[in-house]
Design a protein around this motif. Structure first.
Motif, PDB file in Angstrom:
ATOM      1  N   LYS A  93     -27.691  52.537 -26.432  1.00 36.45           N
ATOM      2  CA  LYS A  93     -26.530  52.781 -25.568  1.00 36.45           C
ATOM      3  C   LYS A  93     -25.831  51.470 -25.196  1.00 36.45           C
ATOM      4  N   VAL A  94     -26.264  50.371 -25.805  1.00 37.52           N
ATOM      5  CA  VAL A  94     -25.808  49.064 -25.314  1.00 37.52           C
ATOM      6  C   VAL A  94     -24.437  48.690 -25.856  1.00 37.52           C
ATOM      7  N   THR A  95     -24.313  48.622 -27.199  1.00 40.40           N
ATOM      8  CA  THR A  95     -23.076  48.104 -27.806  1.00 40.40           C
ATOM      9  C   THR A  95     -22.661  48.987 -28.961  1.00 40.40           C
ATOM     10  N   TYR A  96     -21.337  49.113 -29.132  1.00 45.65           N
ATOM     11  CA  TYR A  96     -20.813  49.868 -30.277  1.00 45.65           C
ATOM     12  C   TYR A  96     -19.807  49.018 -31.034  1.00 45.65           C
ATOM     13  N   ILE A  97     -19.963  49.010 -32.367  1.00 51.26           N
ATOM     14  CA  ILE A  97     -19.035  48.259 -33.220  1.00 51.26           C
ATOM     15  C   ILE A  97     -18.410  49.232 -34.216  1.00 51.26           C
ATOM     16  N   ASP A  98     -17.077  49.200 -34.342  1.00 49.58           N
ATOM     17  CA  ASP A  98     -16.434  49.937 -35.441  1.00 49.58           C
ATOM     18  C   ASP A  98     -15.909  48.876 -36.404  1.00 49.58           C
ATOM     19  N   GLY A  99     -16.618  48.724 -37.528  1.00 53.03           N
ATOM     20  CA  GLY A  99     -16.301  47.630 -38.456  1.00 53.03           C
ATOM     21  C   GLY A  99     -14.966  47.780 -39.132  1.00 53.03           C
ATOM     22  N   ASP A 100     -14.536  49.048 -39.366  1.00 54.97           N
ATOM     23  CA  ASP A 100     -13.251  49.248 -40.049  1.00 54.97           C
ATOM     24  C   ASP A 100     -12.079  48.980 -39.117  1.00 54.97           C
ATOM     25  N   LYS A 101     -12.268  49.343 -37.828  1.00 54.10           N
ATOM     26  CA  LYS A 101     -11.163  49.159 -36.876  1.00 54.10           C
ATOM     27  C   LYS A 101     -11.262  47.823 -36.122  1.00 54.10           C
ATOM     28  N   GLY A 102     -12.367  47.089 -36.334  1.00 51.82           N
ATOM     29  CA  GLY A 102     -12.498  45.826 -35.601  1.00 51.82           C
ATOM     30  C   GLY A 102     -12.645  46.061 -34.102  1.00 51.82           C
ATOM     31  N   VAL A 103     -13.529  47.032 -33.763  1.00 54.68           N
ATOM     32  CA  VAL A 103     -13.743  47.384 -32.352  1.00 54.68           C
ATOM     33  C   VAL A 103     -15.126  46.928 -31.913  1.00 54.68           C
ATOM     34  N   LEU A 104     -15.226  46.358 -30.706  1.00 59.11           N
ATOM     35  CA  LEU A 104     -16.516  45.972 -30.131  1.00 59.11           C
ATOM     36  C   LEU A 104     -16.520  46.392 -28.661  1.00 59.11           C
ATOM     37  N   LEU A 105     -17.464  47.280 -28.304  1.00 56.53           N
ATOM     38  CA  LEU A 105     -17.565  47.771 -26.923  1.00 56.53           C
ATOM     39  C   LEU A 105     -18.929  47.386 -26.362  1.00 56.53           C
ATOM     40  N   TYR A 106     -18.966  46.778 -25.196  1.00 56.65           N
ATOM     41  CA  TYR A 106     -20.231  46.559 -24.466  1.00 56.65           C
ATOM     42  C   TYR A 106     -20.330  47.672 -23.419  1.00 56.65           C
ATOM     43  N   ARG A 107     -21.298  48.562 -23.588  1.00 54.77           N
ATOM     44  CA  ARG A 107     -21.486  49.686 -22.654  1.00 54.77           C
ATOM     45  C   ARG A 107     -20.165  50.452 -22.457  1.00 54.77           C
ATOM     46  N   PHE A 134     -19.423  32.702 -24.227  1.00 52.30           N
ATOM     47  CA  PHE A 134     -20.690  33.399 -23.959  1.00 52.30           C
ATOM     48  C   PHE A 134     -20.474  34.904 -23.847  1.00 52.30           C
ATOM     49  N   ILE A 135     -19.345  35.303 -23.256  1.00 49.38           N
ATOM     50  CA  ILE A 135     -19.042  36.753 -23.198  1.00 49.38           C
ATOM     51  C   ILE A 135     -18.981  37.303 -24.616  1.00 49.38           C
ATOM     52  N   LEU A 136     -18.301  36.569 -25.503  1.00 52.73           N
ATOM     53  CA  LEU A 136     -18.076  37.067 -26.867  1.00 52.73           C
ATOM     54  C   LEU A 136     -19.341  37.065 -27.707  1.00 52.73           C
ATOM     55  N   HIS A 137     -20.326  36.266 -27.328  1.00 47.89           N
ATOM     56  CA  HIS A 137     -21.566  36.172 -28.117  1.00 47.89           C
ATOM     57  C   HIS A 137     -22.722  36.953 -27.501  1.00 47.89           C
ATOM     58  N   ALA A 138     -22.457  37.670 -26.401  1.00 44.45           N
ATOM     59  CA  ALA A 138     -23.563  38.228 -25.600  1.00 44.45           C
ATOM     60  C   ALA A 138     -24.384  39.275 -26.331  1.00 44.45           C
ATOM     61  N   ASP A 139     -23.729  40.163 -27.092  1.00 44.27           N
ATOM     62  CA  ASP A 139     -24.485  41.183 -27.820  1.00 44.27           C
ATOM     63  C   ASP A 139     -23.695  41.679 -29.028  1.00 44.27           C
ATOM     64  N   HIS A 140     -24.410  42.262 -29.969  1.00 50.82           N
ATOM     65  CA  HIS A 140     -23.711  42.752 -31.165  1.00 50.82           C
ATOM     66  C   HIS A 140     -24.533  43.796 -31.905  1.00 50.82           C
ATOM     67  N   GLU A 141     -25.032  44.776 -31.198  1.00 49.01           N
ATOM     68  CA  GLU A 141     -25.896  45.888 -31.668  1.00 49.01           C
ATOM     69  C   GLU A 141     -27.046  45.367 -32.535  1.00 49.01           C
ATOM     70  N   GLN A 142     -27.295  45.956 -33.689  1.00 47.08           N
ATOM     71  CA  GLN A 142     -28.561  45.694 -34.395  1.00 47.08           C
ATOM     72  C   GLN A 142     -28.452  44.584 -35.431  1.00 47.08           C
ATOM     73  N   ASN A 143     -27.852  43.443 -35.056  1.00 44.78           N
ATOM     74  CA  ASN A 143     -27.799  42.296 -35.983  1.00 44.78           C
ATOM     75  C   ASN A 143     -29.206  41.813 -36.276  1.00 44.78           C
ATOM     76  N   ALA A 144     -29.328  40.876 -37.214  1.00 42.81           N
ATOM     77  CA  ALA A 144     -30.667  40.483 -37.683  1.00 42.81           C
ATOM     78  C   ALA A 144     -31.566  39.981 -36.557  1.00 42.81           C
ATOM     79  N   SER A 145     -31.034  39.145 -35.684  1.00 47.67           N
ATOM     80  CA  SER A 145     -31.917  38.568 -34.642  1.00 47.67           C
ATOM     81  C   SER A 145     -32.284  39.623 -33.600  1.00 47.67           C
ATOM     82  N   THR A 146     -31.370  40.497 -33.260  1.00 41.31           N
ATOM     83  CA  THR A 146     -31.700  41.553 -32.291  1.00 41.31           C
ATOM     84  C   THR A 146     -32.703  42.535 -32.902  1.00 41.31           C
TER      85      THR A 146
END
Ligand code: SDX
Length: 431
Positions: free
Chosen positions: A57-71, A225-237
């Motif tokens: 429930k943390v972050t949502y990314i729409d790769g085609d639309k270039g969307v990034l939502l935190y909560r 820091f806001i922009l780097h805070a989270d990014h769903e299931q990337n490799a490090s997460t």
């Protein structure tokens, strides 16, 4: 409802049914948990290109639309109107804080920033030129030695204290890593400074003279820091989740995330972009670099370009790009030739068929290094900066997973293509 069931027929005609699980947004997922039991086969998806590893429930990314939502909140709005610690609260607790909640959270983070003095002595074991990410992974992992017996991961309050401690201590350790590399004394945190101002003070002040944090620099760092805070299931997460799924000490799981972020295909790309721009040196060399990036045999990739999910412009890169000129101008660094070089490189690449066909756009790492450099951060420290910010996301995902009563240890299967069974041969009989 039948339309939510996918059916698979095996060569013997046996049919297996897999329910479709749909989320708030984005592609649904086929729940294939029964696949192996029903059909005695695994799925095969190296790199997890088509695989959802969890529900979140943390972050949502729409790769085609270039969307990034935190909560659920667009990163553009948070970048414009929020602060890193408010975003950290949002990502950790799921809701924007009211004033009293934010003040209490900020106060708590401020008062966990010291590290045990013994940890600072670890640095004497590192050469001055040890890579900052090597030192960061080591000293963050060592926190597990100090907080092992006092961290019951199944106690929500212990999980919350871990979150506060690690978010608060990352800048202190990151600054110590930097100071060790330049042979200057460590600077202790000051509780009367905001998070990013405190971090800059620990990085750049020296005991020999007064130091005034530039508010423009602190604001620019807060934005990054806001922009780097989270990014769903990337490799490090995903690494933090997998490590954490064994029940390991959470500080050790974060150290595993740091190790993963270091790679140039991931967070190490911001350092690699700066090195690439330095090697390009001049606009006249851009065509040669683009040609090399398109040549499969070169093994070279345009650092800061491309993304597993974004097949459109990375919204974070768009914000950083727009901020670059303004920040550099305010810092009196708008003569940075690397920014002009980066802008020209982007312009040429985005007109090239190769990049257009493969939907390769600048990602978060392409421009971030330009601003970090303007703040006085050297290239080899840039992934450490990424790690400080991403700690918020790593912790939020770890908490979400550990709090899930249905959590299981992550244990992928494989397609074995090695040797058939064979008998041991004494060495005298081997050829
Ligand atoms: C981050 O996952 C995240 O969310 C990560 C991140 C986060 O916030 O956590 O967003 C942060 O890690 C950003 C990415 C930083 N990395 C880089 O900038 C390194 C350069 N980029 C690439 O290595 C690559 O684009 C990846 C690793 C980012 C994505 O790789 P994928 O999804 O596995 O894509 P791919 O390797 O399958 O590439 C698809 C095609 C390939 O060509 P074909 O085999 O199809 O012919 O595009 C080509 C690649 O060769 N390609 C590139 C390229 N990136 C992909 N060609 C030249 N230059 C590039 N940068």
């Amino acid at each position: 409802m039948q339309n939510n069931i996918y059916k698979l027929t095996d060569p013997q005609g046996k049919i297996s049914e897999f329910p479709l699980r749909e989320g708030t947004f984005g592609p649904g997922t086929l729940d294939i948990g029964s696949l192996y039991r029903d059909l005695d086969v695994f799925t095969f998806d190296p790199g997890f290109v088509s695989t959802a590893s969890c529900e979140s429930k943390v972050t949502y990314i729409d790769g085609d639309k270039g969307v990034l939502l935190y909560r659920g909140y667009p990163v553009e709005q948070l970048a414009e109107r929020s602060s890193f610690l408010e975003v950290a609260y949002l990502i950790l607790y799921g809701e924007l804080p009211i004033r009293s909640q934010l003040d209490s959270f900020v106060n708590t983070i401020r008062h966990h920033s010291l590290v045990n003095e013994a940890i600072l002595r670890f640095f004497t074991g590192f050469h001055y030129d040890a890579h900052p990410m090597a030192m960061m992974a080591a000293v963050v992992g060592s926190l597990s030695a100090f907080y092992h017996d006092s961290t019951d991961i199944h106690n929500p309050r212990h999980r919350e204290v871990f979150a506060h401690r690690i978010i608060s201590k990352m800048p202190t350790l990151a600054a110590a890593v930097y100071k060790h590399g330049i042979g200057q004394p460590f600077v202790y945190p000051k509780n009367d400074l905001d998070y990013c101002a405190n971090f800059l003070n620990m990085l750049f002040s020296v005991p020999a003279e007064p130091y005034q944090v530039d508010s423009v620099a602190a604001k620019a760092l807060d934005l990054l820091f806001i922009l780097h805070a989270d990014h769903e299931q990337n490799a490090s997460t995903s690494t933090v989740r997998l490590a954490g799924s064994s029940g390991t000490n959470p500080y050790a799981a974060i150290a595993a995330g740091i190790a993963t972020l270091w790679g140039p295909a991931h967070g190490g790309a911001n350092e690699a972009v700066l090195n690439m721009l330095r090697e390009i040196g001049d606009v006249k060399n851009i065509d040669k670099v683009i040609a090399k990036a398109k040549d499969k045999n070169s093994g070279f990739r345009l650092m800061g370009f491309g993304h597993r999910v974004y097949k459109n412009y990375d919204p974070r890169a768009k914000i950083i790009r727009a901020t670059c000129h303004k920040v550099l101008q305010k810092l009196g660094r708008d003569d940075d030739p690397q920014l002009e070089l980066a802008l020209r490189l982007e312009e040429i690449a985005l007109k090239d068929d190769y990049f257009i066909e493969k939907k390769l756009y600048p990602n978060v790492d392409f421009y971030s290094g330009i601003i970090y450099r303007a703040l006085g951060i050297p290239a080899h420290m840039m992934t450490v900066m990424f790690a400080v910010a991403r700690t918020v996301g790593w912790v939020a995902h770890w908490q979400e997973m550990i709090a899930d009563p249905h959590m299981k240890i992550g244990r992928p299967r494989q397609l074995y293509t090695g040797s058939p069974k064979r008998e041991y041969l004494d060495i005298g009989k081997r050829k």
